[in-house]
Every structure is written in C-alpha cells, then in structure tokens.
Design an enzyme around this catalytic site. Structure first.
Site, PDB file in Angstrom:
ATOM      1  N   HIS A   1       0.876  -1.181   0.000  1.00  0.00           N
ATOM      2  CA  HIS A   1       0.000   0.000   0.000  1.00  0.00           C
ATOM      3  C   HIS A   1       0.913   1.231   0.000  1.00  0.00           C
ATOM      4  O   HIS A   1       2.024   1.180   0.545  1.00  0.00           O
ATOM      5  CB  HIS A   1      -0.828  -0.056   1.276  1.00  0.00           C
ATOM      6  CG  HIS A   1      -1.871   0.994   1.402  1.00  0.00           C
ATOM      7  ND1 HIS A   1      -1.589   2.266   1.833  1.00  0.00           N
ATOM      8  CD2 HIS A   1      -3.205   0.956   1.174  1.00  0.00           C
ATOM      9  CE1 HIS A   1      -2.708   2.968   1.865  1.00  0.00           C
ATOM     10  NE2 HIS A   1      -3.706   2.203   1.475  1.00  0.00           N
TER      11      HIS A   1
ATOM     12  N   ASP B   1       3.251  -4.229   8.002  1.00  0.00           N
ATOM     13  CA  ASP B   1       2.032  -3.443   7.863  1.00  0.00           C
ATOM     14  C   ASP B   1       0.867  -4.408   8.062  1.00  0.00           C
ATOM     15  O   ASP B   1       0.542  -5.193   7.174  1.00  0.00           O
ATOM     16  CB  ASP B   1       2.019  -2.810   6.459  1.00  0.00           C
ATOM     17  CG  ASP B   1       0.682  -2.184   6.117  1.00  0.00           C
ATOM     18  OD1 ASP B   1      -0.279  -2.344   6.900  1.00  0.00           O
ATOM     19  OD2 ASP B   1       0.588  -1.555   5.050  1.00  0.00           O
TER      20      ASP B   1
ATOM     21  N   CYS C   1      -4.750   2.486  -3.597  1.00  0.00           N
ATOM     22  CA  CYS C   1      -3.504   3.027  -3.021  1.00  0.00           C
ATOM     23  C   CYS C   1      -2.361   2.028  -3.197  1.00  0.00           C
ATOM     24  O   CYS C   1      -1.528   1.861  -2.290  1.00  0.00           O
ATOM     25  CB  CYS C   1      -3.668   3.376  -1.545  1.00  0.00           C
ATOM     26  SG  CYS C   1      -4.959   4.569  -1.259  1.00  0.00           S
TER      27      CYS C   1
ATOM     28  N   GLN D   1      -4.408  -4.961   7.130  1.00  0.00           N
ATOM     29  CA  GLN D   1      -5.449  -5.881   6.647  1.00  0.00           C
ATOM     30  C   GLN D   1      -5.421  -7.223   7.361  1.00  0.00           C
ATOM     31  O   GLN D   1      -6.196  -8.124   7.017  1.00  0.00           O
ATOM     32  CB  GLN D   1      -5.306  -6.101   5.127  1.00  0.00           C
ATOM     33  CG  GLN D   1      -5.496  -4.853   4.299  1.00  0.00           C
ATOM     34  CD  GLN D   1      -6.921  -4.293   4.370  1.00  0.00           C
ATOM     35  OE1 GLN D   1      -7.847  -4.929   4.874  1.00  0.00           O
ATOM     36  NE2 GLN D   1      -7.092  -3.087   3.864  1.00  0.00           N
TER      37      GLN D   1
ATOM     38  N   LYS E   1     -10.382  -0.334  10.761  1.00  0.00           N
ATOM     39  CA  LYS E   1     -10.641  -1.503   9.910  1.00  0.00           C
ATOM     40  C   LYS E   1     -11.051  -2.704  10.750  1.00  0.00           C
ATOM     41  O   LYS E   1     -11.326  -3.774  10.222  1.00  0.00           O
ATOM     42  CB  LYS E   1      -9.391  -1.843   9.101  1.00  0.00           C
ATOM     43  CG  LYS E   1      -9.008  -0.763   8.083  1.00  0.00           C
ATOM     44  CD  LYS E   1      -7.855  -1.242   7.237  1.00  0.00           C
ATOM     45  CE  LYS E   1      -7.144  -0.133   6.527  1.00  0.00           C
ATOM     46  NZ  LYS E   1      -7.894   0.451   5.422  1.00  0.00           N
TER      47      LYS E   1
HETATM   48  N1  C6P Z   1      -6.241   0.502   2.936  1.00  0.00           N
HETATM   49  C1  C6P Z   1      -8.087   0.094   1.439  1.00  0.00           C
HETATM   50  O1  C6P Z   1      -9.201   0.348   0.960  1.00  0.00           O
HETATM   51  P1  C6P Z   1      -4.870   3.868   7.191  1.00  0.00           P
HETATM   52  O2  C6P Z   1      -5.500   4.665   6.085  1.00  0.00           O
HETATM   53  O3  C6P Z   1      -3.665   4.551   7.783  1.00  0.00           O
HETATM   54  O4  C6P Z   1      -5.833   3.405   8.231  1.00  0.00           O
HETATM   55  O5  C6P Z   1      -4.357   2.498   6.514  1.00  0.00           O
HETATM   56  C2  C6P Z   1      -3.486   2.546   5.437  1.00  0.00           C
HETATM   57  C3  C6P Z   1      -3.227   1.174   4.902  1.00  0.00           C
HETATM   58  C4  C6P Z   1      -1.967   0.625   5.051  1.00  0.00           C
HETATM   59  N2  C6P Z   1      -1.708  -0.622   4.637  1.00  0.00           N
HETATM   60  C5  C6P Z   1      -2.635  -1.392   4.051  1.00  0.00           C
HETATM   61  C6  C6P Z   1      -2.286  -2.787   3.639  1.00  0.00           C
HETATM   62  C7  C6P Z   1      -3.926  -0.892   3.867  1.00  0.00           C
HETATM   63  O6  C6P Z   1      -4.846  -1.651   3.298  1.00  0.00           O
HETATM   64  C8  C6P Z   1      -4.222   0.434   4.273  1.00  0.00           C
HETATM   65  C9  C6P Z   1      -5.565   1.041   4.023  1.00  0.00           C
HETATM   66  C10 C6P Z   1      -7.589   0.906   2.604  1.00  0.00           C
HETATM   67  O7  C6P Z   1      -7.407  -0.833   1.009  1.00  0.00           O
HETATM   68  C11 C6P Z   1      -7.744   2.371   2.349  1.00  0.00           C
HETATM   69  S1  C6P Z   1      -6.668   2.977   1.093  1.00  0.00           S
END
Ligand code: C6P
Length: 405
Positions: free
Chosen positions: A121, A198, A364, A201, A224
């Site tokens: 991401h 990271d 992203c 997910q 999430k």
């Molecule tokens: N992915 C998706 O629709 P934040 O925005 O900081 O809570 O998370 C960022 C992020 C980082 N790593 C991974 C693997 C992610 O999936 C995400 C967030 C969402 O896939 C929003 S772009």
C-alpha cells in the site's frame, strides 16, 4: 448461529437503504462498520469521564488516564506483545509507518538500502521513499509472481544487499495474499535488517501474535477492525523501540526540558507527543472486546468461507478476472476483480445502484496495479457481519453488469 446472524443486530448502519435497496456493505477493507458497543462506549466516555490524560490530578483526569492506559493493556494482550511499553498509540497504520520511517530515516547513510515489496500500500511505500530521499540511500522492492505471491527467491537475493529495513504487508489489500511474515522477519534479522510489518489488513481478520511472528515493528488501524477512525497501534519490540530516537516532539513525550535540550520520557509515551486520541482508545478497547468475544479463529473461519464463496461465484461469471491467490486459505478477506470491457469505477457505480458497496480504483497500490497491467480493479471485502446471501447478491449483480451498461 452464523456469525453474521449473531452480529448484524449490533450494527445500526446495516439497516440503511441505499438507492431503495438494503445496504450490502462489501468495503470493510477500506473501513469496517461499527457495532453499537463501540459507539456507546465512546459516547459514555464523553458523557461521563472526558478530560485530558497524564496531566490532571482531578478525578476526571485520572479516570480518562485509566481508560486510555487500560486500552493499551488490552491491545498488548490482543497482539501478544511482551509488555505494555511496546504499544504506541498512533493515528493509524499510515501514521505508524511514517513515525518509523521518520525515526529510522534519520539514521540512514549513503549506500543504505530499504527493502519493500511490489504489493505494498502507498502507506508502506511513500514514507520509505521520503526516508531514503536526500540521504543517498536506496529503496528496493521484492517482486510479486504471476500467482500474486512474493518471489521469495528474489527476496533472498535482495537480502544479500544487507538492507537496513525490510517493510512488508502481512496481508495485501488488493491480492489478499497472506505473506509469510514470520519467515520474512527471521530472514531479515539474520541479514541484520529491522523488520516492519504493515498489519492493516491482518489485525481485523486473523489472530495476530507479534511475539510469535518475531517482527521488530507491526502497525495497524482501529477503523478496519470495528473500532473508530483516528487511532492505530504501532507495536515495537522493546529493544528496537528503545533504540529509536523520537522524530516528533511536543508535550508528554519528555521528562525534563531545557531551552536547548530535553530528556525523553519512558516508553511508550516517548512516541506519543501531544494530546492522544482518548475517546478513540476507549472505542478501540470496546472493539477488541467485541472481536475477542466472537473469537478471532471463528471470525477468520467465517470470512474464509465468504471469500471462498466469492472466489467461486465470481470465477463462474463470464469475462471476470480475479487477482491474487484463488485459494481462500491463503488469502485475507478481499477479492479484487475486473469484468472485461467495464471500467472498475463503472462497475462500482452500477453495483451501488443495487445497494452493493464495493471499492474500485488503484486501492492506493499503484505499483501493484502496474505490475498487474490494470488501471484499477473492483474489490469486495468482508467482515463479521457479511453473509453468504450478500456474496450471492454480489455475484448475481456482477453477472448482470454487461446488460446494465
Ligand atoms: N487501505 C483500502 O481500501 P490507514 O489509512 O492509515 O488506516 O491504513 C493505510 C493502509 C496501510 N496498509 C494497508 C495494507 C492498507 O490496506 C491500508 C488502508 C484501505 O485498502 C484504504 S486505502
């Protein structure tokens, strides 16, 4: 009773109609919905106990501090960290990864390498691009194979460059691939690198035990995993966290301040400058209680069944391409797909007209889109409240997309 039947009454938003149809919410990977227990815990906190934390001796200040710090204890147990000092509250995964990249970035020297992967991401790409920029360091990426998994032979070769950091997603937000982070962390350590996972997910869907994974750092977001927006967690192995100089300053991260210097506070507060997200910590605590009551193994099993059903049903629709592993046992709760000749945004708009919420676009993860040779994909993602009937509704609507255009 099925998990969705058990949980749905707790999620007020799922009673909404969208375009006159019952909402089918298949976008939990972007952000999950919240159970009443989380919403009420936050409201109760604001109605009865709100004050700033760590600074006021009065009753409300002490109550708020107690609630905030008990959330830390709960997170520690939830992810199997060895001590509460290893749990840093952040604003989310992105914030946690930036915090790390800023702090580690200051120590990079010309010729140093940071290793990420092609499936990251942007939150696990851009902070490292910024960290290596201007320091003469380099960013390299482990390639993704045609099956949507990491090329571990290439990873071994890239480790020979002795990177300072290996930063990798536990679960891909597009492919759903569950990466072997335990093995990756062990090999990174052998090569002298810090491992950064990271977990955005993974934490909502799989039992996560950071001590067993053996990684140095692990970042995830509350929103999430049924919790509120605005808070996340950065786990850091005690010694790894202790070795980091904080890159962000302000109140509460210090013990003593002079005009020209300061002495840092103890862990974990050293990395939490300013007023933290207090109500959000209360909400996160309630979300973890909710998840643990259901049982992480049971959640993973429920979502695996939905993912398996979605893979099967979508694969049976003509002209549908699915990205990432086809085996639900090797995947998180996301299925990315395209229908030939239909832009993913059009697909998402047509599905929305039927009340079905999926995400569409590059998610992203533009380097991964380039690797897959697509502009974007549609993506369905599942949580505790989704049902097999919703998966069938999705597949039925996807099968009608061409005629709807
Ligand atoms: N992915 C998706 O629709 P934040 O925005 O900081 O809570 O998370 C960022 C992020 C980082 N790593 C991974 C693997 C992610 O999936 C995400 C967030 C969402 O896939 C929003 S772009």
């Amino acid at each position: 009773m099925r998990l969705d039947e058990l949980t749905r009454p707790d999620f007020p938003i799922l009673g909404r109609l969208i375009n006159g149809r019952p909402l089918v919410y298949l976008d939990s990977a972007a952000s999950s919905q919240k159970p009443r227990q989380v919403i009420e815990a936050m409201a109760r906190y604001y109605e009865t106990s709100h004050a700033n934390v760590h600074r006021s001796i009065h009753t409300l200040g002490e109550e708020a501090t107690e609630l905030y710090e008990s959330a830390r204890d709960r997170v520690q147990r939830f992810i199997g960290a060895a001590s509460r000092e290893e749990i840093v509250f952040t604003r989310g995964t992105t914030d946690g990864l930036n915090l790390l990249a800023e702090a580690i970035g200051r120590t990079l020297r010309p010729g140093d390498e940071v290793l990420i992967t092609e499936m990251e991401h942007h939150s696990n790409v851009i902070p490292w691009q910024m960290a290596v920029r201007d320091r003469g360091a380099a960013l390299r990426a482990v390639p993704v194979t045609g099956d949507g998994v990491l090329d571990l032979a290439a990873f071994a070769r890239l480790l020979a460059g002795r990177p300072r950091v290996v930063a990798v997603a536990h679960v891909s937000n597009v492919l759903g691939t569950i990466n072997p982070v335990r093995e990756i962390a062990a090999r990174a350590r052998e090569a002298g690198a810090l491992s950064v996972v990271d977990g955005a997910q993974a934490a909502p869907h799989l039992p996560v035990d950071v001590s067993a994974l053996g990684c140095d750092f692990y970042a995830f977001s509350s929103h999430k995993m049924l919790g509120p927006t605005g808070i996340g967690v950065l786990y850091g192995r005690r010694a790894a966290l202790d070795a980091l100089e904080p890159a962000r300053g302000g109140g509460e991260m210090i013990k003593e301040v002079w005009l020209d210097r300061a002495q840092w506070n103890d862990l974990p507060w050293r990395f939490e400058p300013g007023t933290p997200p207090i109500a959000e910590a209360v909400g996160l605590l309630a979300a973890i209680e909710y998840l643990e009551k259901l049982g992480l193994e049971r959640i993973a099993e429920h979502e695996r069944a939905l993912t398996r059903a979605a893979l099967q049903a979508l694969a049976a629709v003509p002209d549908v391409t699915i990205y990432g592993p086809r085996d639900a046992d090797r995947k998180g709760a996301v299925v990315a797909f395209n229908v030939a000749g239909i832009h993913p945004h059009d697909a998402a708009a047509l599905l929305d007209a039927e009340g079905i919420a999926v995400r569409a676009g590059h998610h992203c993860a533009q380097p991964l889109m380039r690797r897959l040779g697509v502009v974007g994909t549609a993506r369905a993602s599942f949580s505790v409240y989704n049902s097999p009937e919703e998966v069938a509704a999705l597949a039925g609507a996807v099968a009608r997309l061409e005629s709807m255009l």
